[in-house]
Write a protein that holds these residues in place. Structure first.
Motif: not given
Length: 295
Positions: A187-198, A277-283
């Protein structure tokens, strides 16, 4: 004339359509199957590209895979003597599941750094110019980081065993504990991908460590939340990292710190629900951000 030519004979009726069509070739994939196949191929190529970097630049592998070893030795031998385990016993038994969780939590920084480096170096633009599935870029990054996370957990567990840590929860419980750790990392992978794109550049991505440290420190990784001030202990108890730490301690058969609150009594349930829940939000956020980047 002795012979008769019949020109008005009735023609033979046409054959049924089913007889003309012949057997259907079920081995030919449809458009949807071909699309899915090439998406999987593109995803694997992105994964293989990420793993190749570790072979060509081993210093990154030494740092990323050596960090768990350094963390275990530092916290277990430098600070371990001054810490007390909840309910007595060896503090290392309480610490090690928390170290596993911390390593998984810190991993999203590597994801963010890798993504922002690919953007600033033009790698993502090159991917967009190729006839490849756009989703493969994001999914391939996630698959690569999950493979690295498995290697990190294996090294960390081996180091913990060599320093005296043991699991008393049985084979299936231990397997479930490592599954929860990888579920948190996923789930934290998608947080990292989103932040890396941001973030705009690698320098700004480095500032994300200011977010990681409070996230890991205000939790039950090192000390039970009951030892903190009431308001801070409540924040630490509801930290998703604390749920995974408490659940893995329980599955490993290690000391568990619980003050009787609902969130701590249901740590196993929340260790599964929080990452979902984290995956559902950040993916979706990561995919949408990548689509905007592609315009």
């Amino acid at each position: 004339m002795t012979g008769t030519l019949h020109t008005s004979a009735t023609p033979a009726p046409p054959k049924a359509a089913t007889a003309v069509a012949g057997p259907v070739d079920l081995t030919v994939p449809g458009p949807g199957e071909r699309r899915l196949y090439w998406t999987a191929v593109d995803c694997w190529n992105v994964i293989r590209r990420g793993l190749t970097h570790y072979r060509r630049q081993p210093v990154f592998a030494v740092w990323q895979l050596g960090f768990p070893i350094m963390s275990v030795l530092l916290y277990a031998y430098v600070f371990g003597g001054a810490m007390k385990s909840p309910g007595g016993g060896d503090y290392q038994d309480f610490l090690m599941p928390g170290m596993f969780v911390m390593t998984m939590a810190f991993g999203f920084m590597s994801t963010a750094m890798a993504v922002v480096n690919d953007i600033t170096k033009g790698v993502v633009d090159r991917f967009r110019s190729m006839p490849m599935a756009p989703s493969a870029v994001v999914a391939g990054r996630g698959g690569n980081d999950l493979i690295v996370a498995v290697a990190e957990l294996a090294i960390l567990a081996a180091t913990a065993v060599l320093t005296g840590w043991r699991t008393d929860g049985g084979f299936l419980a231990t397997l479930a504990a490592f599954g929860l750790l990888l579920w948190l990392r996923f789930c934290l992978i998608w947080v990292g991908v989103w932040l890396g794109l941001l973030v705009p550049n690698p320098e700004a991505a480095g500032g994300l460590y200011a977010v990681v440290f409070p996230l890991t420190m205000i939790s039950s990784i090192f000390v039970p939340p009951s030892s903190m001030p009431d308001w801070l202990g409540t924040v630490a108890a509801w930290n998703p990292i604390s749920s995974t730490a408490a659940a893995t301690r329980d599955l490993f058969g290690n000391p568990v710190a619980s003050d009787g609150s609902w969130i701590q009594e249901n740590a196993l349930l929340m260790a599964a629900v929080w990452p979902l829940a984290i995956t559902a939000v950040f993916l979706p956020l990561a995919v949408r951000r990548f689509q905007r980047l592609s315009r």
